[in-house]
Scaffold this motif. Sequence first.
Motif, PDB file in Angstrom:
ATOM      1  N   ASP A  26       0.799  -1.214   0.030  1.00 26.66           N
ATOM      2  CA  ASP A  26      -0.047  -0.158   0.103  1.00 26.66           C
ATOM      3  C   ASP A  26       0.886   1.203  -0.058  1.00 26.66           C
ATOM      4  OD1 ASP A  26      -2.311  -1.501   0.007  1.00 26.66           O
ATOM      5  OD2 ASP A  26      -2.336  -1.746   2.406  1.00 26.66           O
ATOM      6  N   CYS A  28       3.017   2.502  -2.925  1.00 18.98           N
ATOM      7  CA  CYS A  28       3.036   2.722  -4.300  1.00 18.98           C
ATOM      8  C   CYS A  28       1.876   2.241  -5.379  1.00 18.98           C
ATOM      9  CB  CYS A  28       4.419   2.262  -4.969  1.00 18.98           C
ATOM     10  SG  CYS A  28       5.912   3.002  -4.281  1.00 18.98           S
ATOM     11  N   GLU A  29       1.345   3.035  -5.905  1.00 23.66           N
ATOM     12  CA  GLU A  29       0.300   2.670  -6.810  1.00 23.66           C
ATOM     13  C   GLU A  29       0.280   3.405  -8.143  1.00 23.66           C
ATOM     14  OE1 GLU A  29      -3.753   4.085  -5.434  1.00 23.66           O
ATOM     15  OE2 GLU A  29      -2.961   5.909  -4.725  1.00 23.66           O
ATOM     16  N   SER A  30      -0.423   2.736  -9.156  1.00 24.54           N
ATOM     17  CA  SER A  30      -0.465   3.377 -10.532  1.00 24.54           C
ATOM     18  C   SER A  30      -1.770   4.353 -10.540  1.00 24.54           C
ATOM     19  CB  SER A  30      -0.409   2.477 -11.558  1.00 24.54           C
ATOM     20  OG  SER A  30       0.635   1.572 -11.767  1.00 24.54           O
ATOM     21  N   ARG A  31      -1.730   5.440 -10.877  1.00 20.44           N
ATOM     22  CA  ARG A  31      -3.254   6.491 -10.814  1.00 20.44           C
ATOM     23  C   ARG A  31      -2.970   7.190 -12.173  1.00 20.44           C
ATOM     24  NH1 ARG A  31      -4.071  10.082  -5.589  1.00 20.44           N
ATOM     25  NH2 ARG A  31      -3.465   8.098  -4.883  1.00 20.44           N
ATOM     26  N   VAL A  39       3.015   6.809 -11.288  1.00 19.19           N
ATOM     27  CA  VAL A  39       2.853   5.965 -10.298  1.00 19.19           C
ATOM     28  C   VAL A  39       3.331   7.043  -8.914  1.00 19.19           C
ATOM     29  CG1 VAL A  39       4.310   4.314  -8.957  1.00 19.19           C
ATOM     30  CG2 VAL A  39       3.998   3.918 -11.603  1.00 19.19           C
ATOM     31  N   CYS A  41       3.949   6.979  -4.839  1.00 22.55           N
ATOM     32  CA  CYS A  41       3.999   6.490  -3.452  1.00 22.55           C
ATOM     33  C   CYS A  41       3.880   7.523  -2.533  1.00 22.55           C
ATOM     34  CB  CYS A  41       5.409   5.924  -3.494  1.00 22.55           C
ATOM     35  SG  CYS A  41       6.230   5.001  -4.937  1.00 22.55           S
ATOM     36  N   LEU A 232       5.025  -3.300  -7.402  1.00 22.36           N
ATOM     37  CA  LEU A 232       4.630  -3.099  -8.767  1.00 22.36           C
ATOM     38  C   LEU A 232       5.511  -3.927  -9.741  1.00 22.36           C
ATOM     39  CD1 LEU A 232       3.581   0.703  -8.713  1.00 22.36           C
ATOM     40  CD2 LEU A 232       2.258  -1.170  -8.119  1.00 22.36           C
TER      41      LEU A 232
END
Length: 251
Positions: A26, A28-31, A39, A41, A232
């Motif tokens: 929880d 880093c995420e792609s957005r 990406v 973080c 990721l």
Amino acid sequence: MRIDLKRRLGLAFGALIAMTLPAVADICESRDFDGQGYVICTLNAAQEPGLRLWLNGPDGQVLGDFTAVRRTLGAGEVLGFAMNAGMYHADYSPVGLYRSDGVTAGELVTGASNDNFGMLPNGVFCTGGARPYQVVESRAFAKASPDCRLATQSGPMLVIDGALHPRFLIDSDSRYIRNGVGVSPDGQTAWFAISDRAVTFHEFGRLFRDGLGARDALYFDGSVSRLYAPALNRADFGRRLGPIIGYTEQK
């Protein structure tokens, strides 16, 4: 062809890391924002002590990449994410202020210049001071001399007190893969972002201001921008880096 091969190798290496190390969940995420992919973080205030800033290894030589950073970690310590954290000279020394747990390797630069770093206002990302995270305009930083556990200077500022940098153009044709950091108005959250594709300064600044709600944000670099995010399956290879910032925690 060579660029494609490097990216494939990076993705493969990232997948291997994800299989062999526990992912730091929880962070880093792609957005998507305004038609562009990024990406992001995110760190909260409680995670600030795990944030690290690297330049040289124990032998005094520049680390230069994420693999070398990982080799410096202690037993049971994992790297949740990392990215390049400011501009550097040909010998990889930081262009401006660099401070990491009491070690200073660069001096604060407040004057203007023709490059991105000197596109005033520029700024300093500071952690562990009066607030967990802050981005401070360089001349204000020189006057206030805040106490920072970590500090890295770069430029230009992307967002200054809720406004985009005045020199950013909506119709600019200057596009690069870019990375930077923004902080929440209360200083309790820091967002580290990198674009998936080449974007303008205006687009990147709007990500922080309008997409994330940052009141202040700082540009780290463009074209050399690299990210390590094992959750990721990503470990970017390519050009050697100067300052590197990242988050660590115990398994």
